[in-house]
Design an enzyme around this catalytic site. Structure first.
Site, PDB file in Angstrom:
ATOM      1  N   ARG A 151       0.828  -1.204   0.000  1.00 20.14           N
ATOM      2  CA  ARG A 151       0.000   0.000   0.000  1.00 20.14           C
ATOM      3  C   ARG A 151       0.865   1.258   0.000  1.00 20.14           C
ATOM      4  NH1 ARG A 151      -4.561   0.950   4.612  1.00 20.14           N
ATOM      5  NH2 ARG A 151      -2.787   1.428   5.965  1.00 20.14           N
TER       6      ARG A 151
ATOM      7  N   CYS B  70      -7.731  14.812  -7.449  1.00 20.09           N
ATOM      8  CA  CYS B  70      -7.841  14.507  -6.022  1.00 20.09           C
ATOM      9  C   CYS B  70      -6.411  14.539  -5.504  1.00 20.09           C
ATOM     10  CB  CYS B  70      -8.435  13.116  -5.846  1.00 20.09           C
ATOM     11  SG  CYS B  70      -8.243  12.440  -4.198  1.00 20.09           S
TER      12      CYS B  70
ATOM     13  N   GLY C   5      -1.670   8.254  -3.381  1.00 20.37           N
ATOM     14  CA  GLY C   5      -0.295   7.804  -3.168  1.00 20.37           C
ATOM     15  C   GLY C   5       0.430   7.688  -4.499  1.00 20.37           C
TER      16      GLY C   5
ATOM     17  N   GLY D 162       2.663   5.777  -5.298  1.00 19.67           N
ATOM     18  CA  GLY D 162       2.928   4.375  -5.656  1.00 19.67           C
ATOM     19  C   GLY D 162       1.890   3.820  -6.601  1.00 19.67           C
TER      20      GLY D 162
ATOM     21  N   HIS E  95      -0.851   5.379  -7.786  1.00 16.84           N
ATOM     22  CA  HIS E  95      -1.362   6.375  -8.730  1.00 16.84           C
ATOM     23  C   HIS E  95      -0.581   6.357 -10.047  1.00 16.84           C
ATOM     24  CE1 HIS E  95      -3.373   9.907 -10.132  1.00 16.84           C
ATOM     25  NE2 HIS E  95      -2.394  10.739  -9.903  1.00 16.84           N
TER      26      HIS E  95
ATOM     27  N   TYR F  50      -9.166   2.830 -11.874  1.00 19.66           N
ATOM     28  CA  TYR F  50     -10.518   2.795 -11.303  1.00 19.66           C
ATOM     29  C   TYR F  50     -10.903   1.320 -11.189  1.00 19.66           C
ATOM     30  CZ  TYR F  50     -11.228   7.849 -11.971  1.00 19.66           C
ATOM     31  OH  TYR F  50     -11.153   9.224 -11.905  1.00 19.66           O
TER      32      TYR F  50
HETATM   33  C1  LIG Z   1     -11.206   9.709  -4.080  1.00 23.89           C
HETATM   34  C2  LIG Z   1     -10.360   9.224  -5.239  1.00 23.89           C
HETATM   35  C3  LIG Z   1      -9.990  10.130  -6.223  1.00 23.89           C
HETATM   36  C4  LIG Z   1      -9.215   9.716  -7.309  1.00 23.89           C
HETATM   37  N1  LIG Z   1      -8.848  10.633  -8.245  1.00 23.89           N
HETATM   38  C5  LIG Z   1      -8.039  10.261  -9.275  1.00 23.89           C
HETATM   39  C6  LIG Z   1      -7.576  11.206 -10.239  1.00 23.89           C
HETATM   40  O1  LIG Z   1      -7.869  12.405 -10.182  1.00 23.89           O
HETATM   41  N2  LIG Z   1      -6.787  10.761 -11.252  1.00 23.89           N
HETATM   42  C7  LIG Z   1      -6.421   9.445 -11.354  1.00 23.89           C
HETATM   43  O2  LIG Z   1      -5.685   9.101 -12.281  1.00 23.89           O
HETATM   44  N3  LIG Z   1      -6.836   8.542 -10.450  1.00 23.89           N
HETATM   45  C8  LIG Z   1      -7.620   8.909  -9.421  1.00 23.89           C
HETATM   46  N4  LIG Z   1      -8.006   7.972  -8.484  1.00 23.89           N
HETATM   47  C9  LIG Z   1      -7.568   6.587  -8.649  1.00 23.89           C
HETATM   48  C10 LIG Z   1      -6.146   6.397  -8.125  1.00 23.89           C
HETATM   49  O3  LIG Z   1      -5.211   6.846  -9.093  1.00 23.89           O
HETATM   50  C11 LIG Z   1      -5.897   4.910  -7.844  1.00 23.89           C
HETATM   51  O4  LIG Z   1      -6.780   4.461  -6.853  1.00 23.89           O
HETATM   52  C12 LIG Z   1      -4.442   4.653  -7.429  1.00 23.89           C
HETATM   53  O5  LIG Z   1      -4.150   3.303  -7.577  1.00 23.89           O
HETATM   54  C13 LIG Z   1      -4.193   5.076  -6.011  1.00 23.89           C
HETATM   55  O6  LIG Z   1      -2.872   4.891  -5.628  1.00 23.89           O
HETATM   56  P1  LIG Z   1      -2.564   4.676  -4.057  1.00 23.89           P
HETATM   57  O7  LIG Z   1      -1.118   4.480  -3.888  1.00 23.89           O
HETATM   58  O8  LIG Z   1      -3.237   5.768  -3.298  1.00 23.89           O
HETATM   59  O9  LIG Z   1      -3.402   3.360  -3.788  1.00 23.89           O
HETATM   60  P2  LIG Z   1      -3.077   1.945  -3.070  1.00 23.89           P
HETATM   61  O10 LIG Z   1      -4.418   1.470  -2.643  1.00 23.89           O
HETATM   62  O11 LIG Z   1      -2.015   2.092  -2.043  1.00 23.89           O
HETATM   63  O12 LIG Z   1      -2.536   1.078  -4.249  1.00 23.89           O
HETATM   64  C14 LIG Z   1      -3.251   0.798  -5.430  1.00 23.89           C
HETATM   65  C15 LIG Z   1      -2.694  -0.458  -6.100  1.00 23.89           C
HETATM   66  O13 LIG Z   1      -1.310  -0.296  -6.402  1.00 23.89           O
HETATM   67  C16 LIG Z   1      -0.511  -1.223  -5.664  1.00 23.89           C
HETATM   68  N5  LIG Z   1       0.636  -0.490  -5.151  1.00 23.89           N
HETATM   69  C17 LIG Z   1       0.611   0.514  -4.229  1.00 23.89           C
HETATM   70  N6  LIG Z   1       1.847   0.975  -4.034  1.00 23.89           N
HETATM   71  C18 LIG Z   1       2.666   0.273  -4.827  1.00 23.89           C
HETATM   72  C19 LIG Z   1       4.072   0.311  -5.036  1.00 23.89           C
HETATM   73  N7  LIG Z   1       4.839   1.170  -4.385  1.00 23.89           N
HETATM   74  N8  LIG Z   1       4.613  -0.550  -5.915  1.00 23.89           N
HETATM   75  C20 LIG Z   1       3.825  -1.433  -6.572  1.00 23.89           C
HETATM   76  N9  LIG Z   1       2.484  -1.511  -6.404  1.00 23.89           N
HETATM   77  C21 LIG Z   1       1.911  -0.659  -5.537  1.00 23.89           C
HETATM   78  C22 LIG Z   1      -1.405  -1.732  -4.567  1.00 23.89           C
HETATM   79  O14 LIG Z   1      -1.016  -3.023  -4.135  1.00 23.89           O
HETATM   80  C23 LIG Z   1      -2.765  -1.709  -5.226  1.00 23.89           C
HETATM   81  O15 LIG Z   1      -2.906  -2.830  -6.065  1.00 23.89           O
HETATM   82  C24 LIG Z   1      -8.794   8.366  -7.402  1.00 23.89           C
HETATM   83  C25 LIG Z   1      -9.164   7.467  -6.406  1.00 23.89           C
HETATM   84  C26 LIG Z   1      -9.939   7.880  -5.328  1.00 23.89           C
HETATM   85  C27 LIG Z   1     -10.325   6.902  -4.266  1.00 23.89           C
END
Ligand SMILES: Cc1cc2nc3c(=O)[nH]c(=O)nc-3n(C[C@H](O)[C@H](O)[C@H](O)COP(=O)(O)OP(=O)(O)OC[C@H]3O[C@@H](n4cnc5c(N)ncnc54)[C@H](O)[C@@H]3O)c2cc1C
Ligand SMILES: *[C@@H]1O[C@H](CO)[C@@H](O)[C@H](O)[C@H]1NC(C)=O
Ligand SMILES: *[C@@H]1O[C@H](CO)[C@@H](O)[C@H](O)[C@H]1NC(C)=O
Ligand SMILES: *[C@@H]1O[C@H](CO)[C@@H](O)[C@H](O)[C@H]1NC(C)=O
Ligand SMILES: *[C@@H]1O[C@H](CO)[C@@H](O)[C@H](O)[C@H]1NC(C)=O
Ligand SMILES: *[C@@H]1O[C@H](CO)[C@@H](O)[C@H](O)[C@H]1NC(C)=O
Length: 533
Positions: free
Chosen positions: A106, A174, A178, A180, A182, A473
């Site tokens: 995460r 948004c 993260g 990672g 994203h 998504y």
């Molecule tokens: C409220 C909201 C708004 C959003 N707005 C946008 C937007 O404006 N534009 C857009 O493009 N997307 C948007 N998203 C989607 C977002 O880009 C994805 O949910 C993204 O995967 C989030 O990354 P995270 O690190 O926060 O998530 P996490 O839940 O930490 O990870 C997502 C996935 O990636 C994997 N992962 C995490 N970190 C790593 C790492 N370091 N190495 C390898 N794998 C990893 C995880 O295991 C999981 O499978 C939005 C999502 C939400 C909930």
């Protein structure tokens, strides 16, 4: 054959020791292993949380964005490990493999289906939370930044703006995402028409592979470097940092939100938007947020379409472009707010007016909800009649949200195979269908059914063969791997929707770098089965 003395001895030793070894809690075996494989004398127990630690739940929920996956009935990890540096993660990979522990990784916790902190099928599992990998180094002179994966995109924007008012980075609107997950899945935002995705602007990366090796672009090679820039998280290794190319932004940008209801001709205006949104000047990004609203206090409902926009230039030029290309919206000077780029990110994140951008450093997201969402890609305008049918569906649930995000511009200039993200030329706009709620007692199935019903309704109007979807998504309705017994055929159901033909190259890379499928989840990229290699 008579067994030798030494083999009898070793059998005895195993028999005597194994109950002891097996009964040692998994976290103790893990900690033991970490200290063996990490060269520091670091006290790993201070960054490992089991359910016995009082802060376990707080840490687990700290970034869990979808409240659906925080309820007590959802499977919980054996422990959460929060590494402070890359060498810790290298040891984590080696030890998890050795002990046969299933990992979830995460960064920012925004996964739509909670896959970074919940494993429904494979149990037990542990969570490696990278939230403490938070360094950012911005190098304005060379237009670049090294960013660790626990950084949020909002923090990145803020740190860039501290050093320069004319540099930016094209990632999510948004601002609590993260880096990672994203960047791994693409990362689009208000500058995608000018500069493409976040993933299109990655020039190097640090990745820890299945052998626990720390690789940069040169060491991992171009195939793997291609795969991690859009192939979505959790399949190829653990990214620890990205080197990003910063992009120029003007010192004055303009933002606006203009809302039109059905009574104000919303349907016709939206039809017009669909014809031109992907063809507008690349400096102009206008997305449309579609919600239900009350017309009167008597409860008559309507549809409110909000045109939410970033223009990379001043209001005077914006008004000229709007007059020429989209006069139907009736934009006036009064609607336009001239500001700098960092304040525009606050505006586009839909935070309250005059929120200072320093708020990004708090990494908080006050709007956490229970939600279900799905995505689509449109290649031609949805007719007015079909839109009217969509409005009827929106009236069937309390607070629906549909968002149309325009493509075109730079998105059409990048080829479909340049990165794993394939939704490029010919895509007019992306659609998000979302229903969110805040009451834990809500009927979850009702909301999920609603998104499925809207998705079915929209089928004739969106991309086909495959019906494309945005990997970031995440939507488990599109298909799932079957446990560790990942099937290439099953995975191609969701894989080709997210990646089109790039799915097959992703499978090829996966087979090369992680043939035993150590990095996996419900929608990870599978390796080819043995008989097909
Ligand atoms: C409220 C909201 C708004 C959003 N707005 C946008 C937007 O404006 N534009 C857009 O493009 N997307 C948007 N998203 C989607 C977002 O880009 C994805 O949910 C993204 O995967 C989030 O990354 P995270 O690190 O926060 O998530 P996490 O839940 O930490 O990870 C997502 C996935 O990636 C994997 N992962 C995490 N970190 C790593 C790492 N370091 N190495 C390898 N794998 C990893 C995880 O295991 C999981 O499978 C939005 C999502 C939400 C909930
Ligand atoms: C969790 O509890 C154990 C046992 O009391 C302790 O050793 C460890 O330091 C605690 N972990 C954290 C992160 O506080
Ligand atoms: C609309 O009206 C209903 C009932 O009158 C009310 O419950 C709801 O909160 C209102 N919605 C908005 C967005 O004002
Ligand atoms: C940006 O926002 C801050 C906080 O609201 C405000 O003080 C500042 O004047 C704004 N800057 C510009 C250029 O609009
Ligand atoms: C999933 O795998 C299990 C065994 O691992 C098997 O029993 C089941 O039928 C499989 N399901 C599908 C849909 O292939
Ligand atoms: C994996 O699943 C397939 C069907 O999807 C099944 O034929 C096979 O036996 C399963 N293998 C294991 C080890 O469960």
């Amino acid at each position: 054959m008579v067994p030798s003395r030494s083999s009898i001895l070793s059998i005895l030793v195993v028999l005597l020791l194994s109950p002891f070894i097996v009964s040692l809690p998994i976290q103790d075996r893990f900690l033991k292993c970490l200290s063996k494989y990490s060269d520091t004398s670091f006290p790993f127990s201070t960054v490992l949380y089991t359910p016995q630690n009082s802060s376990f739940t707080t840490v687990l929920q700290s970034s869990a964005q979808n409240l659906r996956f925080t309820s007590p009935s959802v499977p919980k990890p054996e422990f959460i490990f929060t590494p402070l540096q890359e060498s810790h993660i290298q040891a984590v990979v080696i030890c998890s493999k050795q002990l046969g522990i299933h990992l979830r990784v995460r960064s920012g916790g925004h996964d739509y289906e909670g896959l970074s902190y919940v494993s429904e099928i494979e149990k037990p599992f542990v969570v490696v939370d990278l939230a403490k990998l938070r360094s950012i180094s911005v190098d304005i002179e060379h237009n670049s930044a090294w960013v660790q994966v626990g950084v949020t995109n909002g923090e990145l924007y803020y740190r860039i703006s501290e050093k320069s008012k004319t540099h930016g980075f094209p990632a999510g609107t948004c601002t609590s995402l993260g880096m990672g997950g994203h960047i791994s899945g693409g990362a689009y935002g208000a500058m995608l028409r000018k500069y493409g995705l976040g993933a299109d602007n990655v020039v190097d990366a640090h990745l820890i592979d299945v052998h626990g090796r720390l690789l940069n672009r040169k060491l991992m090679g171009e195939d793997l470097f291609w795969a991690i820039r859009g192939g979505a998280g959790g399949s190829f290794g653990i990214v620890t940092a990205w080197k990003l190319k910063l992009v120029p932004v003007p010192s004055t940008v303009t933002v606006f939100t203009v809302t039109k209801t059905l009574e104000q001709g919303a349907t016709k205006i939206l039809y017009r938007w669909q014809e031109i949104a992907d063809k507008l000047d690349e400096d102009l990004f206008i997305k449309v947020l579609i919600q239900t609203a009350n017309v009167t206090s008597q409860g008559k409902r309507t549809i409110a379409t909000s045109y939410n926009s970033l223009f990379l230039g001043d209001a005077r030029r914006l008004l000229q472009i709007m007059q020429r290309s989209f006069p139907e919206l009736g934009l006036t000077r009064k609607d336009c707010i001239e500001t700098n780029w960092i304040n525009s990110t606050v505006f586009m994140a839909l935070l309250q007016n005059n929120t200072p951008p320093e708020v990004f450093l708090q990494r908080k997201d006050p709007n956490r909800r229970y939600f279900k969402a799905k995505s689509d890609y449109a290649k031609k305008p949805v007719s007015e009649k079909a839109l009217e049918g969509l409005w009827e569906k929106l009236f069937e649930v309390e607070s629906p949200l549909v968002v149309f995000t325009p493509y075109g511009g730079m998105m059409s200039q990048i080829s479909e195979s340049q990165t794993p993200f394939p939704h490029r030329k010919g895509t007019k706009f992306m659609i998000l269908y979302y229903t969110g709620w805040q009451d834990a007692k809500e009927n979850v199935a009702k909301h999920i059914d609603w998104t499925r019903m809207v998705y079915n309704y929209m089928k004739p109007y969106v991309s086909k063969n495959p019906r494309e979807a945005y990997a970031n998504y995440r939507d488990l309705d599109l298909g799932m791997n079957n446990n560790s017994n990942t099937s290439f055929v099953e995975a191609s159901a969701f894989g080709t929707k997210y990646f089109k033909d790039n799915f097959y190259r992703l499978v090829h890379v996966k087979t090369k770098v992680d043939p035993d499928n150590f990095f996996r989840h419900e929608q990870s990229i599978p390796p080819l089965p043995l008989h097909m290699r």
